[in-house]
Design a protein around this motif. Structure first.
Motif, mmCIF file in Angstrom:
data_model
loop_
_atom_site.group_PDB
_atom_site.id
_atom_site.type_symbol
_atom_site.label_atom_id
_atom_site.label_comp_id
_atom_site.label_asym_id
_atom_site.label_seq_id
_atom_site.Cartn_x
_atom_site.Cartn_y
_atom_site.Cartn_z
ATOM 1 N N GLU A 146 0.818 -1.215 0.000
ATOM 2 C CA GLU A 146 0.000 0.000 0.000
ATOM 3 C C GLU A 146 0.851 1.264 0.000
ATOM 4 O O GLU A 146 0.563 2.219 -0.727
ATOM 5 C CB GLU A 146 -0.920 -0.001 1.225
ATOM 6 N N ASN A 147 1.919 1.267 0.801
ATOM 7 C CA ASN A 147 2.706 2.498 0.992
ATOM 8 C C ASN A 147 4.067 2.483 0.312
ATOM 9 O O ASN A 147 4.747 3.509 0.272
ATOM 10 C CB ASN A 147 2.899 2.755 2.494
ATOM 11 N N HIS A 148 4.488 1.310 -0.172
ATOM 12 C CA HIS A 148 5.784 1.162 -0.851
ATOM 13 C C HIS A 148 6.958 1.576 0.036
ATOM 14 O O HIS A 148 7.972 2.070 -0.449
ATOM 15 C CB HIS A 148 5.797 1.961 -2.164
ATOM 16 N N THR A 149 6.780 1.400 1.327
ATOM 17 C CA THR A 149 7.867 1.649 2.276
ATOM 18 C C THR A 149 7.905 0.509 3.287
ATOM 19 O O THR A 149 6.894 -0.171 3.512
ATOM 20 C CB THR A 149 7.679 2.975 3.034
ATOM 21 N N LYS A 150 9.066 0.319 3.888
ATOM 22 C CA LYS A 150 9.235 -0.717 4.901
ATOM 23 C C LYS A 150 9.406 -0.055 6.262
ATOM 24 O O LYS A 150 10.409 0.617 6.498
ATOM 25 C CB LYS A 150 10.467 -1.572 4.582
ATOM 26 N N PHE A 151 8.432 -0.248 7.134
ATOM 27 C CA PHE A 151 8.555 0.378 8.451
ATOM 28 C C PHE A 151 9.672 -0.268 9.271
ATOM 29 O O PHE A 151 10.095 0.277 10.288
ATOM 30 C CB PHE A 151 7.222 0.340 9.210
ATOM 31 N N TRP A 152 10.157 -1.422 8.830
ATOM 32 C CA TRP A 152 11.283 -2.078 9.503
ATOM 33 C C TRP A 152 12.634 -1.640 8.928
ATOM 34 O O TRP A 152 13.663 -2.241 9.221
ATOM 35 C CB TRP A 152 11.142 -3.597 9.416
ATOM 36 N N GLN A 153 12.640 -0.566 8.134
ATOM 37 C CA GLN A 153 13.876 -0.081 7.518
ATOM 38 C C GLN A 153 14.974 0.231 8.543
ATOM 39 O O GLN A 153 16.158 -0.009 8.268
ATOM 40 C CB GLN A 153 13.588 1.161 6.672
ATOM 41 N N PRO A 154 14.653 0.764 9.741
ATOM 42 C CA PRO A 154 15.723 0.980 10.728
ATOM 43 C C PRO A 154 16.502 -0.296 11.055
ATOM 44 O O PRO A 154 17.710 -0.233 11.310
ATOM 45 C CB PRO A 154 14.966 1.509 11.951
ATOM 46 N N LEU A 155 15.823 -1.437 11.039
ATOM 47 C CA LEU A 155 16.521 -2.703 11.262
ATOM 48 C C LEU A 155 17.479 -2.994 10.111
ATOM 49 O O LEU A 155 18.641 -3.374 10.331
ATOM 50 C CB LEU A 155 15.512 -3.845 11.396
#
Length: 397
Positions: free
Chosen positions: A327-336
């Motif tokens: 839906e958003n084309h982003t990974k909220f786990w990107q900090p990991l």
């Protein structure tokens, strides 16, 4: 005096309206102390009917597929078969229809995989798990599946140390399902996931100085665990180390006056959802869940390397995580991922590949479908062919 009477009457009127409103909430929205299927506080050691039923059977079923383990909390029993026939294990408690020698045969490239239900392959047959498919796709390759449902990354690391390294794998794949960040700071499972069917208790790591310190499980047998649950002392045993119990402690106090009010029960449910929100947990990089998780992954990775093997962290999204990405084309786990890159820890994220296939056919419901497991196996196979193994079945260090 008239002003005092006015305000007194006004406040009394507001109180009566609130109590009527609260009563209506209880009548219209709350059924059996649940709201939209979610249990409401105050909570006891056993929260759902499923937990209570499993509690009664605890310690009586010696042939159970999942068994108590005083070091890991629970694991897959050796030579077991689930009641529905879907899950089978070999003599070492791996999910497999075949046996593996501890010593690797000449010319064989051995991979060992560790993780939770998304690695074990819950909801599909043995041959349709991604580790099994991966073994079928490659020549002269063995893939040993040490995944166990409901595991945290901490338990996966401990299983590698106790069981996995005895099989001398050349490559260790650390299956990391994105929700694991919650489990890595939990001890007694129903505390952080009230609707869970399981009532397991697990070890966990805490950060002490510059290193991780293992906190073993506070029970030595299923009978002892059952006793602690029955008499309510389970909370005393886990209180110092269960992150979620420390946050939710007042919700486990049966006589807390707040939870006499239905509106406060629902407000508490909203608070819990906010506290467990994965976006928040990954964004708060200086808080305990994130710090413990990345430290476990780094320790796991370095331990494998010190044993002379290569390691790969495999990022496995569940349904909600995949939908969020699509839906958003982003990974909220990107900090990991940023942390892993900074520490030069090799990782492989299968999210994009699963998202592409999800547009054609379902790859995940509760867990990966047959197709979802096939996609994961294909992504890992391509990584292996690019980085380690040739099409002829030979490999490079």
């Amino acid at each position: 005096k008239l002003l005092v009477l006015f305000w007194g009457f006004y406040l009394f009127f507001i109180l009566i309206c609130f109590l009527i409103f609260d009563l209506l909430i209880g009548v219209l929205l709350i059924k059996n102390n649940t709201f939209l299927g979610y249990p409401l506080p105050p909570y006891g050691p056993l929260i759902t009917e499923t937990q209570k039923q499993r509690f009664e059977k605890m310690g009586h079923d010696s042939s159970s597929y999942i068994v108590f383990d005083k070091f890991l909390g629970w694991t897959i029993g050796p030579n077991r078969k689930s009641n529905n026939g879907l899950y089978k294990s070999n003599s070492y408690g791996m999910r497999s229809d075949r046996e593996y020698n501890r010593l690797v045969s000449d010319g064989i490239f051995r991979i060992a995989v560790f993780g939770d239900s998304f690695t074990e392959g819950v909801d599909v047959s043995n041959e349709n798990t991604w580790p099994s498919i991966l073994e079928q796709k490659l020549k002269k390759v063995e893939v040993l599946n040490f995944g166990v449902r409901a595991y945290g990354t901490d338990q996966a690391l401990l299983r590698y140390k106790r069981d996995g390294q005895l099989f001398h794998p050349y490559l260790v794949i650390i299956g990391y399902m994105i929700e694991n960040i919650r489990r890595n700071v939990n001890v007694y499972r129903p505390i952080y996931e009230h609707n869970t069917g399981g009532i397991g208790i697990k070890p966990r790591f805490i950060i002490e100085g510059d290193s991780l310190k293992l906190i073993p499980i506070p029970v030595k047998s299923p009978e002892e665990l059952k006793s602690f649950i029955k008499n309510g002392t389970i909370f005393e045993k886990i209180e110092p180390y269960d992150y979620w119990y420390q946050k939710y402690k007042i919700a486990f106090q049966p006589n807390n006056w707040m939870f006499k009010l239905n509106s406060i029960k629902i407000a508490w449910l909203i608070y819990e959802k906010h506290a467990r929100n994965l976006k928040r947990l990954y964004a708060e990089v200086n808080k305990e869940p994130f710090l413990v998780t990345v430290r476990i992954l780094e320790t796991f990775y370095n331990t494998v390397k010190q044993n002379g093997s290569r390691a790969l962290v495999l990022i496995l999204p569940a349904k909600g995580h995949l939908e969020e990405f699509m839906e958003n084309h982003t990974k909220f786990w990107q900090p990991l991922l940023n942390y892993l890159e900074k520490r030069r820890i090799e990782y492989l994220d299968v999210t994009e590949a699963l998202a592409l296939e999800q547009l054609k056919s379902p790859v995940v419901y509760g867990h990966y479908t047959d197709k979802g497991n096939e996609v994961v196996a294909e992504v890992v196979k391509n990584w292996l062919l690019k980085n380690i193994i040739t099409e002829k079945g030979t490999w490079t260090n």
